[in-house]
Design an enzyme around this catalytic site. Structure first.
Site, PDB file in Angstrom:
ATOM      1  N   HIS A 123      17.977  -1.015  -7.156  1.00 17.91           N
ATOM      2  CA  HIS A 123      17.349  -0.129  -8.149  1.00 17.91           C
ATOM      3  C   HIS A 123      18.325   0.880  -8.754  1.00 17.91           C
ATOM      4  O   HIS A 123      17.998   1.536  -9.747  1.00 17.91           O
ATOM      5  CB  HIS A 123      16.188   0.661  -7.527  1.00 17.91           C
ATOM      6  CG  HIS A 123      15.012  -0.183  -7.132  1.00 17.91           C
ATOM      7  ND1 HIS A 123      14.375  -1.018  -8.028  1.00 17.91           N
ATOM      8  CD2 HIS A 123      14.361  -0.336  -5.948  1.00 17.91           C
ATOM      9  CE1 HIS A 123      13.376  -1.648  -7.403  1.00 17.91           C
ATOM     10  NE2 HIS A 123      13.356  -1.251  -6.134  1.00 17.91           N
ATOM     11  N   ASP A 160      14.003  -9.781  -3.948  1.00 23.19           N
ATOM     12  CA  ASP A 160      13.225  -8.615  -3.512  1.00 23.19           C
ATOM     13  C   ASP A 160      11.939  -8.585  -4.340  1.00 23.19           C
ATOM     14  O   ASP A 160      11.940  -8.980  -5.505  1.00 23.19           O
ATOM     15  CB  ASP A 160      14.041  -7.342  -3.738  1.00 23.19           C
ATOM     16  CG  ASP A 160      13.391  -6.103  -3.146  1.00 23.19           C
ATOM     17  OD1 ASP A 160      13.823  -5.661  -2.066  1.00 23.19           O
ATOM     18  OD2 ASP A 160      12.440  -5.561  -3.775  1.00 23.19           O
ATOM     19  N   ASP A 247      10.411  -7.734   1.135  1.00 18.90           N
ATOM     20  CA  ASP A 247       9.144  -7.039   0.939  1.00 18.90           C
ATOM     21  C   ASP A 247       8.113  -7.877   0.177  1.00 18.90           C
ATOM     22  O   ASP A 247       7.007  -7.415  -0.079  1.00 18.90           O
ATOM     23  CB  ASP A 247       9.351  -5.664   0.275  1.00 18.90           C
ATOM     24  CG  ASP A 247      10.447  -5.664  -0.767  1.00 18.90           C
ATOM     25  OD1 ASP A 247      10.906  -6.762  -1.162  1.00 18.90           O
ATOM     26  OD2 ASP A 247      10.849  -4.565  -1.198  1.00 18.90           O
TER      27      ASP A 247
HETATM   28 ZN   LIG Z   1      11.810  -3.953  -2.808  1.00 20.36          ZN
END
Ligand SMILES: [Zn+2]
Length: 346
Positions: A123, A160, A247
């Protein structure tokens, strides 16, 4: 080929964002699981901090200074999700350094490498820490491969569950990096629509594959097998990197997808097959994953899939309607033109 390499550093345990799902126990759980499986034949290596010039290839000095000075002054929050402690700067330097060392390891003959550090990185934008991330480790590793190791085509697969907005931005206008992200949508950070295909020279080299909450192995594995694989065939990467978050797991508390341990093993087996078909080495870098048991088992399953000897043997998987739709969308869009123009060159 030499044994696969597991890169880690104890500073990952000292980055302390306070009560937070992105916690040191994630690394402890992974290392315990790998040890319980006898180390899986992987060589353990300590990462070095990233070289200054390598970090500067992705992040401007102002951002690096901001993180360093905030940590030196005792730490604190950067935004609602992202906080640092005194040791976070060091941990993030090793996270980026680990990605570079993973690249070096596989380019120098290791069967595979996995950089297992925290905080995660995908990110982080050039000038902005966000989403638990300080420096964009996978981007630093990719730039390292391009700038220091002389490669010209790197594929980054980001599985992800959250969109890797930082990596997406860093290579948005580049045709040297094919960035492919599978992510749940709508979900944090809200970027990565299918229509975002890159810009400038990079049009066609950003491929966003958003999936609905509730999507499971059938969708995720099908996208890797039936969309990422042909993209890689067209791009012919010299190196394959995986931004491996866990995740999307059905047990993860931060998102709504339903991938299982076996699903991650299958995606990893496909990543290995994709790299092998291109004759490119494969390196993996840890991103998210917040259900400790699921994270630890799925990382170990990934290591088993990517570190095994012998020819890749990825599981057969049906072409899910989501993959069909993605292929149709891509064929109709500008991506294929960009890729085929590149390959038409002598
Ligand atoms: Zn993530």
């Amino acid at each position: 080929m030499s044994a696969p390499v597991f890169l880690h550093h104890e500073s990952s345990l000292r980055h302390d964002p306070g009560p937070h799902p992105e916690r040191a126990e994630r690394i402890v759980a992974i290392e315990r699981e790998v040890a319980a499986r006898g180390g899986l034949g992987w060589e353990l290596r300590e990462s070095r901090p990233v070289e200054r010039e390598a970090l500067l290839a992705v992040h401007p000095l102002d951002h690096i200074r901001f993180i360093r000075e905030l940590c030196e002054s005792g730490g604190g929050p950067i935004d609602l999700d992202t906080s640092v402690s005194p040791d976070s700067y060091e941990a993030a330097l090793h996270g980026a350094g680990g990605a570079c060392m993973a690249v070096d390891a596989v380019l120098d003959g290791a069967r595979c490498a996995f950089s297992v550090h925290r905080p995660p990185g995908h990110h982080a934008e050039p000038s902005r820490a966000m989403g638990f991330c300080l420096f964009n480790s996978i981007a630093v590793g990719a730039r390292w491969a391009l700038d220091r190791r002389g490669l010209s085509r790197v594929l980054i697969l980001d599985w992800d569950v959250h969109h890797g907005n930082g990596t997406n931005e860093i290579f948005h206008a580049s045709d040297e990096v094919l960035f492919v992200s599978i992510h749940e949508s709508p979900l944090y950070p809200g970027t990565g629509p299918a229509g975002d295909v890159g810009s400038g020279d990079g049009v066609g080299y950003t491929v966003n594959l958003p999936v609905r909450g509730g999507s499971g192995d059938d969708v995720w594995v099908s996208l890797v097998a039936h969309v990422v694989a042909p993209l890689a065939r067209a791009f012919a990467p010299e190196l394959v990197l995986v931004s491996a978050g866990y995740d999307a797991h059905e047990q993860d508390p931060l998102a709504g997808c339903r991938v299982t341990d076996a699903g991650f093993a299958a995606m990893a087996a496909w990543a290995r097959a994709i790299a092998a078909e291109a004759g490119a080495p494969l390196a993996v870098s840890l991103e998210g994953g917040y259900a400790l048991g699921a994270l630890a088992r799925s990382v170990a399953a990934t290591m088993e899939a990517v570190g095994s000897e012998g020819a890749p043997d990825p599981p057969a998987v049906d072409r899910h309607p989501v993959a069909e739709a993605a292929l149709e969308r891509l064929a109709a869009g500008r991506w294929s033109a960009a890729l085929s123009r590149k390959w038409a060159r002598p």
